[in-house]
Write a protein that holds these residues in place. Structure first.
Motif, PDB file in Angstrom:
ATOM      1  N   ASP A   7       0.804  -1.228   0.000  1.00  0.00           N
ATOM      2  CA  ASP A   7       0.000   0.000   0.000  1.00  0.00           C
ATOM      3  C   ASP A   7       0.835   1.274   0.000  1.00  0.00           C
ATOM      4  OD1 ASP A   7      -2.245  -1.632   0.145  1.00  0.00           O
ATOM      5  OD2 ASP A   7      -2.275  -1.592   2.339  1.00  0.00           O
ATOM      6  N   VAL A   8       2.127   1.146  -0.206  1.00  0.00           N
ATOM      7  CA  VAL A   8       3.021   2.302  -0.155  1.00  0.00           C
ATOM      8  C   VAL A   8       3.746   2.454  -1.498  1.00  0.00           C
ATOM      9  CG1 VAL A   8       3.337   2.211   2.341  1.00  0.00           C
ATOM     10  CG2 VAL A   8       4.858   0.885   0.867  1.00  0.00           C
ATOM     11  N   ASP A   9       4.328   3.639  -1.715  1.00  0.00           N
ATOM     12  CA  ASP A   9       5.049   3.909  -2.964  1.00  0.00           C
ATOM     13  C   ASP A   9       6.432   3.270  -2.982  1.00  0.00           C
ATOM     14  OD1 ASP A   9       3.015   5.519  -4.127  1.00  0.00           O
ATOM     15  OD2 ASP A   9       3.622   7.154  -2.807  1.00  0.00           O
ATOM     16  N   GLY A  10       7.005   3.072  -1.818  1.00  0.00           N
ATOM     17  CA  GLY A  10       8.329   2.482  -1.732  1.00  0.00           C
ATOM     18  C   GLY A  10       8.629   2.062  -0.312  1.00  0.00           C
ATOM     19  N   ILE A  11       9.608   1.197  -0.189  1.00  0.00           N
ATOM     20  CA  ILE A  11      10.011   0.676   1.113  1.00  0.00           C
ATOM     21  C   ILE A  11      11.491   0.968   1.294  1.00  0.00           C
ATOM     22  CG2 ILE A  11      10.316  -1.414   2.502  1.00  0.00           C
ATOM     23  CD1 ILE A  11       8.008  -2.648   0.757  1.00  0.00           C
ATOM     24  N   LEU A  12      11.824   1.541   2.444  1.00  0.00           N
ATOM     25  CA  LEU A  12      13.218   1.722   2.831  1.00  0.00           C
ATOM     26  C   LEU A  12      13.533   0.687   3.898  1.00  0.00           C
ATOM     27  CD1 LEU A  12      13.544   5.588   3.274  1.00  0.00           C
ATOM     28  CD2 LEU A  12      14.157   4.216   1.296  1.00  0.00           C
ATOM     29  N   TRP A  13      14.548  -0.124   3.642  1.00  0.00           N
ATOM     30  CA  TRP A  13      14.968  -1.089   4.646  1.00  0.00           C
ATOM     31  C   TRP A  13      16.333  -0.653   5.137  1.00  0.00           C
ATOM     32  CZ3 TRP A  13      16.704  -6.806   3.779  1.00  0.00           C
ATOM     33  CH2 TRP A  13      16.861  -7.437   5.024  1.00  0.00           C
TER      34      TRP A  13
END
Length: 96
Positions: A7-13
């Motif tokens: 549900d998000v535009d991008g993921i930062l790990w």
């Protein structure tokens, strides 16, 4: 958090520099493999290791998942934070 991965535009790990991938990291990798959301791996605290070691850390994680980007940074010293900002803003132009 796992329920919102799609549900998000991008993921930062955010990870610390290491060649060891433990059980917790493996769980996260398995969850990230299930999503089509772009993932940017951020290797923080690069100021705590030798520069020549950073490529090995990148390679360790690169073998586990096809990240959209891998950005080594030092938040403490501000190293590469401008690059990270650019990569984040590229996920959704106009958001930052």
């Amino acid at each position: 958090a796992e329920h919102t991965l799609n549900d998000v535009d991008g993921i930062l790990w955010l990870v610390e520099p290491s060649n060891f991938i433990g059980a917790g990291e493996r769980h996260i990798i398995e969850q990230l493999k299930k999503t089509k959301t772009p993932v940017i791996l951020v290797i923080n605290k690069t100021d705590t290791v030798k520069k020549e070691e950073i490529l090995a850390f990148i390679d360790t994680y690169r073998k586990e998942l096809d990240f959209q980007e891998i950005v080594p940074v030092s938040a403490l010293k501000g190293d590469n934070t401008d690059v990270l900002y650019f990569k984040i803003s590229a996920l959704r132009p106009g958001i930052l």
